[in-house]
Write a protein that holds these residues in place. Structure first.
Motif, PDB file in Angstrom:
ATOM      1  N   ASP A 107       1.086  -1.201  -0.140  1.00  0.00           N
ATOM      2  CA  ASP A 107      -0.055  -0.069   0.010  1.00  0.00           C
ATOM      3  C   ASP A 107       0.847   1.169   0.212  1.00  0.00           C
ATOM      4  N   VAL A 110       3.035   1.644  -3.287  1.00  0.00           N
ATOM      5  CA  VAL A 110       1.823   2.213  -4.352  1.00  0.00           C
ATOM      6  C   VAL A 110       1.601   3.556  -4.256  1.00  0.00           C
ATOM      7  N   MET A 114       1.978   6.806  -6.565  1.00  0.00           N
ATOM      8  CA  MET A 114       0.864   7.658  -7.032  1.00  0.00           C
ATOM      9  C   MET A 114       1.051   9.055  -6.794  1.00  0.00           C
ATOM     10  N   VAL A 128      -1.814  -5.569 -14.862  1.00  0.00           N
ATOM     11  CA  VAL A 128      -1.601  -6.576 -13.890  1.00  0.00           C
ATOM     12  C   VAL A 128      -2.211  -8.088 -14.208  1.00  0.00           C
ATOM     13  N   ALA A 135      -2.534  -8.264  -5.561  1.00  0.00           N
ATOM     14  CA  ALA A 135      -2.338  -6.869  -6.236  1.00  0.00           C
ATOM     15  C   ALA A 135      -3.590  -6.200  -6.475  1.00  0.00           C
ATOM     16  N   TYR A 139      -4.853  -2.517  -5.381  1.00  0.00           N
ATOM     17  CA  TYR A 139      -5.273  -1.652  -6.385  1.00  0.00           C
ATOM     18  C   TYR A 139      -6.791  -0.982  -6.281  1.00  0.00           C
ATOM     19  N   GLU A 140      -7.599  -1.727  -6.340  1.00  0.00           N
ATOM     20  CA  GLU A 140      -8.894  -1.490  -6.212  1.00  0.00           C
ATOM     21  C   GLU A 140      -9.250  -0.728  -4.813  1.00  0.00           C
ATOM     22  N   TRP A 144      -8.253   2.605  -7.818  1.00  0.00           N
ATOM     23  CA  TRP A 144      -7.903   2.115  -9.150  1.00  0.00           C
ATOM     24  C   TRP A 144      -9.131   1.552  -9.948  1.00  0.00           C
ATOM     25  N   ARG A 146     -10.558  -0.765 -13.071  1.00  0.00           N
ATOM     26  CA  ARG A 146     -10.148  -1.533 -14.521  1.00  0.00           C
ATOM     27  C   ARG A 146     -10.730  -0.750 -15.506  1.00  0.00           C
ATOM     28  N   TYR A 165      -5.438  -0.978 -15.592  1.00  0.00           N
ATOM     29  CA  TYR A 165      -5.858  -0.272 -14.579  1.00  0.00           C
ATOM     30  C   TYR A 165      -5.660   1.112 -14.953  1.00  0.00           C
ATOM     31  N   ALA A 167      -5.203   4.721 -12.296  1.00  0.00           N
ATOM     32  CA  ALA A 167      -5.277   5.434 -10.790  1.00  0.00           C
ATOM     33  C   ALA A 167      -6.366   6.582 -10.783  1.00  0.00           C
TER      34      ALA A 167
END
Length: 175
Positions: A107, A110, A114, A128, A135, A139-140, A144, A146, A165, A167
């Motif tokens: 976390d 990332v 970001m 991904v 992962a 991200y979700e 992020w 999809r 994905y 951001a």
């Protein structure tokens, strides 16, 4: 036992240790699918913008990098969907060694990427593999979205299912 974790910008002298952590990740999860015959080469692509490491009790146990997003499959998908020529960056080479998981390091790595993408004015994307469910959950959870399905090529010439994905856009705090 007390542990001290830090996320910091990667230095050249971190590469050997990061490469060893990458090998442990590959042995556990099969990431990266390209293998780890040249871990340092894999961690230093030509399009690299910046990289960070996770350090736990003085040991490198994680990594993430930000690269120019042009040429990435997710970038092509995003340009097609958004109809935008905005500058892009790709989040890449994210991993946390097995012995350091469940401590929020992924976390934090990332989020560092970001924040940097926002600072330099680039829209952040990633690819991904569908098999990398931890992962994807990360991200979700971080917002992020999809944007579509992709295929990731592997050295034997086959492909594995993957997703693109994007951001979330950074929102300035209200004054």
């Amino acid at each position: 036992m007390s542990t001290s974790a830090a996320i910091r910008e990667r230095r050249d002298d971190d590469l050997a240790s990061a490469g060893q952590a990458l090998i442990r990740v590959h042995e556990t999860n099969g990431y990266p699918v390209e293998g780890v015959s040249d871990p340092i080469g894999w961690l230093t692509p030509e399009n690299l913008l910046k990289a960070w490491v996770a350090e736990l009790d003085g040991r490198i146990v994680g990594h993430v990098s930000l690269a120019s997003g042009e040429g990435e499959d997710a970038a092509a998908l995003w340009r097609q969907q958004a109809g935008s020529n905005e500058p892009l960056a790709a989040l890449e080479r994210l991993f946390v060694a097995p012995e350091a998981r469940s401590q929020g390091l992924g976390d934090r790595l990332v989020r560092a990427a970001m924040e940097e993408a926002n600072r330099i004015g680039r829209r952040l994307l990633l690819d991904v593999m569908a098999k990398d469910q931890a992962a994807i959950r990360l991200y979700e959870r971080l917002g992020w979205r999809r944007i579509g399905e992709l295929s990731h090529g592997v050295p034997d010439g086959s492909t594995v299912p993957a997703f693109g994905y994007v951001a979330p856009l950074h929102r300035e705090k209200d004054a």
